[in-house]
Design a protein around this motif. Structure first.
Motif, PDB file in Angstrom:
ATOM      1  N   GLU A  12       4.551   1.621   1.382  1.00  0.00           N
ATOM      2  CA  GLU A  12       4.234   0.317   1.971  1.00  0.00           C
ATOM      3  C   GLU A  12       5.454  -0.238   2.700  1.00  0.00           C
ATOM      4  N   ARG A  13       6.603  -0.201   2.031  1.00  0.00           N
ATOM      5  CA  ARG A  13       7.839  -0.731   2.617  1.00  0.00           C
ATOM      6  C   ARG A  13       8.226   0.035   3.886  1.00  0.00           C
ATOM      7  N   VAL A  14       8.134   1.376   3.839  1.00  0.00           N
ATOM      8  CA  VAL A  14       8.483   2.196   5.000  1.00  0.00           C
ATOM      9  C   VAL A  14       7.557   1.892   6.174  1.00  0.00           C
ATOM     10  N   CYS A  15       6.273   1.774   5.894  1.00  0.00           N
ATOM     11  CA  CYS A  15       5.314   1.479   6.967  1.00  0.00           C
ATOM     12  C   CYS A  15       5.577   0.112   7.591  1.00  0.00           C
ATOM     13  N   LEU A  16       5.890  -0.871   6.759  1.00  0.00           N
ATOM     14  CA  LEU A  16       6.190  -2.200   7.288  1.00  0.00           C
ATOM     15  C   LEU A  16       7.453  -2.183   8.145  1.00  0.00           C
ATOM     16  N   GLU A  17       8.466  -1.448   7.691  1.00  0.00           N
ATOM     17  CA  GLU A  17       9.707  -1.341   8.461  1.00  0.00           C
ATOM     18  C   GLU A  17       9.458  -0.651   9.792  1.00  0.00           C
ATOM     19  N   GLN A  18       8.701   0.431   9.772  1.00  0.00           N
ATOM     20  CA  GLN A  18       8.417   1.163  11.005  1.00  0.00           C
ATOM     21  C   GLN A  18       7.529   0.348  11.943  1.00  0.00           C
ATOM     22  N   ALA A  19       6.604  -0.416  11.390  1.00  0.00           N
ATOM     23  CA  ALA A  19       5.748  -1.272  12.227  1.00  0.00           C
ATOM     24  C   ALA A  19       6.590  -2.328  12.932  1.00  0.00           C
ATOM     25  N   ALA A  20       7.587  -2.847  12.239  1.00  0.00           N
ATOM     26  CA  ALA A  20       8.460  -3.853  12.850  1.00  0.00           C
ATOM     27  C   ALA A  20       9.269  -3.261  14.008  1.00  0.00           C
ATOM     28  N   LEU A  21       9.559  -1.981  13.942  1.00  0.00           N
ATOM     29  CA  LEU A  21      10.345  -1.313  14.988  1.00  0.00           C
ATOM     30  C   LEU A  21       9.487  -0.760  16.117  1.00  0.00           C
ATOM     31  N   SER A  22       8.190  -0.639  15.877  1.00  0.00           N
ATOM     32  CA  SER A  22       7.303   0.000  16.842  1.00  0.00           C
ATOM     33  C   SER A  22       7.118  -0.857  18.090  1.00  0.00           C
ATOM     34  N   THR A  23       7.127  -0.194  19.248  1.00  0.00           N
ATOM     35  CA  THR A  23       6.899  -0.886  20.514  1.00  0.00           C
ATOM     36  C   THR A  23       5.464  -0.690  21.011  1.00  0.00           C
ATOM     37  N   MET A  24       4.715   0.172  20.339  1.00  0.00           N
ATOM     38  CA  MET A  24       3.336   0.433  20.740  1.00  0.00           C
ATOM     39  C   MET A  24       2.376  -0.303  19.812  1.00  0.00           C
ATOM     40  N   ASP A  25       1.471  -1.064  20.399  1.00  0.00           N
ATOM     41  CA  ASP A  25       0.515  -1.845  19.615  1.00  0.00           C
ATOM     42  C   ASP A  25      -0.357  -0.981  18.713  1.00  0.00           C
ATOM     43  N   LEU A  26      -0.806   0.149  19.232  1.00  0.00           N
ATOM     44  CA  LEU A  26      -1.682   1.032  18.455  1.00  0.00           C
ATOM     45  C   LEU A  26      -0.938   1.594  17.239  1.00  0.00           C
ATOM     46  N   ALA A  27       0.281   2.023  17.445  1.00  0.00           N
ATOM     47  CA  ALA A  27       1.081   2.556  16.336  1.00  0.00           C
ATOM     48  C   ALA A  27       1.378   1.460  15.324  1.00  0.00           C
ATOM     49  N   ARG A  28       1.733   0.281  15.810  1.00  0.00           N
ATOM     50  CA  ARG A  28       2.030  -0.840  14.918  1.00  0.00           C
ATOM     51  C   ARG A  28       0.810  -1.198  14.073  1.00  0.00           C
ATOM     52  N   GLY A  29      -0.349  -1.260  14.708  1.00  0.00           N
ATOM     53  CA  GLY A  29      -1.582  -1.580  13.985  1.00  0.00           C
ATOM     54  C   GLY A  29      -1.903  -0.538  12.924  1.00  0.00           C
ATOM     55  N   GLY A  30      -1.715   0.740  13.260  1.00  0.00           N
ATOM     56  CA  GLY A  30      -1.971   1.806  12.298  1.00  0.00           C
ATOM     57  C   GLY A  30      -1.021   1.745  11.112  1.00  0.00           C
ATOM     58  N   LEU A  31       0.250   1.497  11.396  1.00  0.00           N
ATOM     59  CA  LEU A  31       1.237   1.389  10.322  1.00  0.00           C
ATOM     60  C   LEU A  31       0.950   0.199   9.413  1.00  0.00           C
ATOM     61  N   LEU A  32       0.538  -0.911   9.998  1.00  0.00           N
ATOM     62  CA  LEU A  32       0.213  -2.083   9.181  1.00  0.00           C
ATOM     63  C   LEU A  32      -1.015  -1.836   8.318  1.00  0.00           C
ATOM     64  N   LYS A  33      -1.973  -1.087   8.857  1.00  0.00           N
ATOM     65  CA  LYS A  33      -3.176  -0.745   8.083  1.00  0.00           C
ATOM     66  C   LYS A  33      -2.810   0.157   6.897  1.00  0.00           C
ATOM     67  N   VAL A  34      -1.964   1.150   7.142  1.00  0.00           N
ATOM     68  CA  VAL A  34      -1.542   2.046   6.064  1.00  0.00           C
ATOM     69  C   VAL A  34      -0.741   1.263   5.022  1.00  0.00           C
ATOM     70  N   ALA A  35       0.128   0.360   5.472  1.00  0.00           N
ATOM     71  CA  ALA A  35       0.902  -0.466   4.541  1.00  0.00           C
ATOM     72  C   ALA A  35      -0.026  -1.302   3.671  1.00  0.00           C
ATOM     73  N   ASP A  36      -1.070  -1.851   4.277  1.00  0.00           N
ATOM     74  CA  ASP A  36      -2.030  -2.650   3.521  1.00  0.00           C
ATOM     75  C   ASP A  36      -2.782  -1.789   2.505  1.00  0.00           C
ATOM     76  N   ASP A  37      -3.165  -0.591   2.918  1.00  0.00           N
ATOM     77  CA  ASP A  37      -3.841   0.329   1.992  1.00  0.00           C
ATOM     78  C   ASP A  37      -2.931   0.700   0.820  1.00  0.00           C
ATOM     79  N   CYS A  38      -1.651   0.909   1.095  1.00  0.00           N
ATOM     80  CA  CYS A  38      -0.691   1.231   0.031  1.00  0.00           C
ATOM     81  C   CYS A  38      -0.536   0.052  -0.927  1.00  0.00           C
ATOM     82  N   ARG A  39      -0.518  -1.162  -0.382  1.00  0.00           N
ATOM     83  CA  ARG A  39      -0.411  -2.355  -1.220  1.00  0.00           C
ATOM     84  C   ARG A  39      -1.623  -2.475  -2.135  1.00  0.00           C
ATOM     85  N   VAL A  40      -2.800  -2.253  -1.589  1.00  0.00           N
ATOM     86  CA  VAL A  40      -4.032  -2.333  -2.386  1.00  0.00           C
ATOM     87  C   VAL A  40      -4.018  -1.270  -3.490  1.00  0.00           C
TER      88      VAL A  40
END
Length: 74
Positions: A12-40
């Motif tokens: 979750e932490r890695v995905c959130l960090e990578q989403a913050a660094l991502s410049t592509m909306d699609l990649a950022r959205g995917g990383l945030l979704k995976v982070a949310d799934d990991c949190r759940v």
């Protein structure tokens, strides 16, 4: 179970960090979704683990306070 919990929290932490660094909306959205799934998943593992007495008491107090309401005076 603790190993799985730590791994989901780490992912979750890695995905959130990578989403913050991502410049592509699609990649950022995917990383945030995976982070949310990991949190759940981590929360589900935590819900299955036995709680310490203090944590159980705090949860019981929260439930009791959420049910108790102060009546409005008219």
């Amino acid at each position: 179970m603790n190993k799985e919990l730590r791994e989901f929290r780490r992912l979750e932490r890695v995905c959130l960090e990578q989403a913050a660094l991502s410049t592509m909306d699609l990649a950022r959205g995917g990383l945030l979704k995976v982070a949310d799934d990991c949190r759940v998943a981590a929360e589900a593992i935590e819900a299955q683990s036995p709680r310490r007495p203090f944590a159980s008491a705090v949860q019981a107090l929260k439930r009791a306070l959420s049910v108790t309401r102060i009546p409005h005076r008219h």
